[in-house]
Write a protein that holds these residues in place. Structure first.
Motif, short mmCIF file in Angstrom:
data_model
loop_
_atom_site.label_atom_id
_atom_site.label_comp_id
_atom_site.label_asym_id
_atom_site.label_seq_id
_atom_site.Cartn_x
_atom_site.Cartn_y
_atom_site.Cartn_z
N PRO A 40 44.11 31.50 39.85
CA PRO A 40 43.81 32.90 40.14
C PRO A 40 44.01 33.80 38.92
O PRO A 40 44.86 33.55 38.06
CB PRO A 40 44.82 33.26 41.24
N ALA A 41 43.24 34.86 38.86
CA ALA A 41 43.30 35.79 37.73
C ALA A 41 44.67 36.43 37.59
O ALA A 41 45.11 36.72 36.48
CB ALA A 41 42.22 36.85 37.89
N ILE A 42 45.34 36.67 38.71
CA ILE A 42 46.66 37.29 38.65
C ILE A 42 47.66 36.39 37.90
O ILE A 42 48.50 36.88 37.14
CB ILE A 42 47.19 37.67 40.05
N MET A 43 47.53 35.08 38.08
CA MET A 43 48.43 34.16 37.38
C MET A 43 48.16 34.16 35.88
O MET A 43 49.09 34.08 35.07
CB MET A 43 48.30 32.74 37.94
N SER A 45 47.01 36.73 34.23
CA SER A 45 47.53 38.00 33.76
C SER A 45 49.06 37.94 33.59
O SER A 45 49.60 38.40 32.58
CB SER A 45 47.16 39.11 34.75
N VAL A 46 49.74 37.38 34.57
CA VAL A 46 51.20 37.25 34.50
C VAL A 46 51.58 36.34 33.34
O VAL A 46 52.55 36.61 32.62
CB VAL A 46 51.77 36.72 35.84
N TYR A 49 51.70 38.24 30.15
CA TYR A 49 52.92 39.05 30.01
C TYR A 49 54.13 38.17 29.70
O TYR A 49 55.03 38.58 28.96
CB TYR A 49 53.17 39.87 31.27
#
Length: 77
Positions: A40-43, A45-46, A49
């Motif tokens: 997933p894109a959120i992973m 992104s995280v 960071y």
């Protein structure tokens, strides 16, 4: 003390441990981003960071030095 001398000076034990943690975080984030499977894109992104945090922790830990009496005398003069 200039930057080159600071980077070559001995690092305190706490900051060596912190540096290792920072390197581990950066490697873990890089592994997630470079994984060949769809995630997933959120992973992603995280993971970016996490790489940033690990890199900052590593850089700050590398510049910490032990304070010797000899160093204090040179800074006072």
């Amino acid at each position: 003390m200039n930057v080159v001398q600071r980077l070559k000076a001995p690092t305190p034990k706490f900051f060596k441990v912190l540096r290792t943690i920072g390197i581990s975080l950066a490697v873990a984030g890089g592994t997630v981003i470079a994984s060949p499977i769809a995630i997933p894109a959120i992973m992603v992104s995280v993971a970016g960071y996490v790489i940033l945090a690990g890199s900052v922790i590593t850089a700050v830990s590398q510049t910490a030095v032990e304070n010797n009496k000899e160093d204090e005398q040179h800074t006072e003069q």
